[in-house]
Design a protein around this motif. Structure first.
Motif, PDB file in Angstrom:
ATOM      1  N   GLN A  34     -46.276  -2.344  -7.334  1.00  0.00           N
ATOM      2  CA  GLN A  34     -45.025  -2.496  -7.754  1.00  0.00           C
ATOM      3  C   GLN A  34     -44.198  -1.385  -7.644  1.00  0.00           C
ATOM      4  OE1 GLN A  34     -44.905  -5.063 -10.729  1.00  0.00           O
ATOM      5  NE2 GLN A  34     -45.516  -7.065  -9.720  1.00  0.00           N
ATOM      6  N   THR A  37     -43.933   0.363  -4.031  1.00  0.00           N
ATOM      7  CA  THR A  37     -42.914  -0.646  -3.331  1.00  0.00           C
ATOM      8  C   THR A  37     -41.362  -0.108  -3.461  1.00  0.00           C
ATOM      9  OG1 THR A  37     -44.686  -2.003  -3.016  1.00  0.00           O
ATOM     10  CG2 THR A  37     -42.621  -2.600  -2.478  1.00  0.00           C
ATOM     11  N   LYS A  38     -41.236  -0.221  -4.935  1.00  0.00           N
ATOM     12  CA  LYS A  38     -39.904  -0.025  -5.339  1.00  0.00           C
ATOM     13  C   LYS A  38     -39.441   1.438  -4.996  1.00  0.00           C
ATOM     14  CE  LYS A  38     -39.419  -3.372  -9.090  1.00  0.00           C
ATOM     15  NZ  LYS A  38     -39.199  -3.232 -10.583  1.00  0.00           N
ATOM     16  N   TYR A  39     -40.325   2.285  -5.077  1.00  0.00           N
ATOM     17  CA  TYR A  39     -39.916   3.687  -4.905  1.00  0.00           C
ATOM     18  C   TYR A  39     -39.456   3.830  -3.438  1.00  0.00           C
ATOM     19  CZ  TYR A  39     -40.618   8.715  -4.411  1.00  0.00           C
ATOM     20  OH  TYR A  39     -40.332  10.005  -3.945  1.00  0.00           O
ATOM     21  N   GLU A  41     -38.534   1.582  -1.290  1.00  0.00           N
ATOM     22  CA  GLU A  41     -37.314   1.129  -0.840  1.00  0.00           C
ATOM     23  C   GLU A  41     -36.205   1.869  -1.443  1.00  0.00           C
ATOM     24  OE1 GLU A  41     -36.821  -1.468   1.230  1.00  0.00           O
ATOM     25  OE2 GLU A  41     -39.060  -1.613   1.454  1.00  0.00           O
ATOM     26  N   LEU A  42     -36.347   2.419  -2.661  1.00  0.00           N
ATOM     27  CA  LEU A  42     -35.047   3.273  -3.095  1.00  0.00           C
ATOM     28  C   LEU A  42     -34.815   4.630  -2.258  1.00  0.00           C
ATOM     29  CD1 LEU A  42     -33.348   4.314  -5.384  1.00  0.00           C
ATOM     30  CD2 LEU A  42     -35.220   5.328  -6.443  1.00  0.00           C
ATOM     31  N   SER A 120     -35.475  -7.693 -12.000  1.00  0.00           N
ATOM     32  CA  SER A 120     -36.037  -7.950 -10.593  1.00  0.00           C
ATOM     33  C   SER A 120     -35.642  -9.352 -10.346  1.00  0.00           C
ATOM     34  CB  SER A 120     -37.319  -7.615 -10.174  1.00  0.00           C
ATOM     35  OG  SER A 120     -37.439  -6.204 -10.438  1.00  0.00           O
ATOM     36  N   PHE A 143     -33.838  -5.460  -7.077  1.00  0.00           N
ATOM     37  CA  PHE A 143     -34.490  -5.127  -8.268  1.00  0.00           C
ATOM     38  C   PHE A 143     -33.394  -3.677  -8.502  1.00  0.00           C
ATOM     39  CE2 PHE A 143     -36.796  -3.758  -4.623  1.00  0.00           C
ATOM     40  CZ  PHE A 143     -36.810  -2.120  -4.815  1.00  0.00           C
ATOM     41  N   ILE A 145     -33.004   0.082 -10.662  1.00  0.00           N
ATOM     42  CA  ILE A 145     -33.777   1.173 -11.047  1.00  0.00           C
ATOM     43  C   ILE A 145     -32.967   1.976 -11.654  1.00  0.00           C
ATOM     44  CG2 ILE A 145     -35.027   3.300 -10.037  1.00  0.00           C
ATOM     45  CD1 ILE A 145     -35.696   1.607  -7.693  1.00  0.00           C
ATOM     46  N   CYS A 158     -31.586  -4.234  -2.598  1.00  0.00           N
ATOM     47  CA  CYS A 158     -32.016  -5.576  -1.913  1.00  0.00           C
ATOM     48  C   CYS A 158     -32.456  -5.745  -0.559  1.00  0.00           C
ATOM     49  CB  CYS A 158     -30.513  -6.553  -2.108  1.00  0.00           C
ATOM     50  SG  CYS A 158     -30.032  -6.445  -3.856  1.00  0.00           S
ATOM     51  N   LEU A 167     -42.798  -6.694  -0.323  1.00  0.00           N
ATOM     52  CA  LEU A 167     -42.097  -6.886  -1.448  1.00  0.00           C
ATOM     53  C   LEU A 167     -42.722  -8.597  -2.024  1.00  0.00           C
ATOM     54  CD1 LEU A 167     -38.663  -5.535  -1.078  1.00  0.00           C
ATOM     55  CD2 LEU A 167     -40.393  -4.775  -2.856  1.00  0.00           C
TER      56      LEU A 167
END
Length: 284
Positions: A34, A37-39, A41-42, A120, A143, A145, A158, A167
Motif C-alpha cells: 500500500q 502504491t501510494k508513493y 501515484e504521488l 483513504s 488518499f 499524504i 485520486c 490500487l
C-alpha cells in the motif's frame, strides 16, 4: 537443551502461533504494498505538477492561473492559486465528498461508498449532462499524504478505480458496477496540493487528466469544454472556501469525527513553529 527451552520452542511452534505469525507477515507485506502504491501515484502527480514542457499558460484572474496540455480525448490541466484562505477551509471542501452537490456545478449525487482507512476512501459522483448526452459517473479511489515535513504540503491523490487495478487489488476495493444508463469519466490523474503560507493564506495546485468519453464532439470543442468545467469548478471551490460560517463544512471541521482536521492542524502548527520565515520562503 533444558526442559523449559523445549517447552518454549514447542509452544511457539503450535499451530495457533504459526497462523498468527503467517498472518502478521501477510499484514506487513500488505501495508508495504500500500505504501509503495501510494508513493508511485504521488510521484506521478508531482512529476506533472512540476512539468512545464508542452503546457500553455492561461491567466484566469489575478489569483488563478491555468496551465493545460492537449492529449488524446483529454486535457491535462494544472490550476494554481495563492489565496487569502486558510488551508482547512479548502481541504474540507475537497475531502467531504458527500457535500459536493452543495456547491459543485452539475453534480447530481456524490457519496463515499467505501472507507479504506483514515485518509483513504472510494468516492462515487453522478454528474448531470444535457439531453441526449448520458449522465457521467466517476468512481475514484483517493488518499491523502502528509508532506508537511518534506516540503510543507498536504496532497490529495485520486484516480478512477477502473484505471487503477493495482490500487483496487492492494486496498481490497469494491467499486460498484456502472449502469448502462451512464458513462464513466476516466480519471487518469487527479490531485490537490495544499501549501499553507500562513494561518490565513494558502497556495493550492490542482492537477487533472481525465477522459469524459465524448468522442462524438470535435476535439477542439471537447478540450475547450473540459477546461471550462475545470475552471468553473475551481472558482466555485475558492468562492465557497472564503466563508464557511453556518455551513455543513464548518460543522464537519468542528466535530471532526475521524480526527483528520485536528491531525492536520497539529502538523501545520509544528511546521510553522520549526520553520523560520526565511526558510519558509524557500519552500514557496
Amino acid at each position: 537443551m533444558c526442559i523449559r527451552d523445549r517447552q518454549f520452542k514447542n509452544k511457539m511452534s503450535s499451530p495457533e502461533d504459526q497462523k498468527y505469525i503467517a498472518k502478521s507477515i501477510q499484514d506487513i507485506d500488505k501495508v508495504g504494498k500500500q505504501v509503495k502504491t501510494k508513493y508511485e501515484e504521488l510521484m506521478r502527480i508531482q512529476n506533472v505538477m512540476t512539468d512545464s514542457k508542452g503546457f500553455t499558460e492561461d491567466k484566469i484572474s489575478d489569483t488563478l492561473t491555468m496551465y493545460y496540455k492537449r492529449g488524446e480525448n483529454s486535457v491535462t490541466m494544472r490550476l494554481e492559486a495563492d489565496l487569502d484562505i486558510n488551508i482547512f477551509n479548502l481541504f474540507v471542501l475537497v475531502y467531504e465528498a458527500d457535500l459536493y452537490k452543495s456547491f459543485m456545478p452539475f453534480v447530481e449525487e456524490s457519496q463515499t461508498i467505501q472507507k479504506v482507512d483514515k485518509t483513504s476512501k472510494v468516492v462515487y459522483t453522478h454528474v448531470r449532462a444535457p439531453y441526449p448526452v448520458k449522465d457521467r459517473i466517476t468512481c475514484m479511489v483517493g488518499f491523502g499524504i502528509n508532506r508537511i515535513d518534506h516540503n510543507g504540503t498536504v496532497v490529495l491523490v485520486c484516480k478512477s478505480c477502473s484505471m487503477a487495478p493495482d490500487l483496487v487489488e492492494t486496498f481490497d476495493l469494491k467499486p460498484p458496477e456502472i449502469s448502462s444508463k451512464h458513462v464513466e469519466v476516466k480519471v487518469k490523474l487527479y490531485g490537490c496540493e495544499f501549501q499553507p503560507i500562513s494561518e490565513e493564506k494558502t497556495r493550492i495546485r490542482v492537477i487533472s487528466d481525465m477522459d469524459p468519453q465524448m468522442t462524438f464532439l470535435p476535439e477542439v470543442l471537447l478540450q475547450w469544454l473540459t477546461r471550462k468545467v475545470g475552471v468553473i469548478a475551481c472558482e466555485k471551490l475558492i468562492a465557497k472556501a472564503k466563508d464557511l460560517t453556518g455551513t455543513p463544512w464548518e460543522t464537519r471541521l468542528k466535530e471532526d469525527p475521524e480526527g483528520i482536521y485536528d491531525w492536520i492542524r497539529g502538523q501545520v502548527q509544528k511546521f510553522f513553529k520549526n520553520t523560520p520565515t526565511n526558510s519558509l520562503k524557500s519552500h514557496l
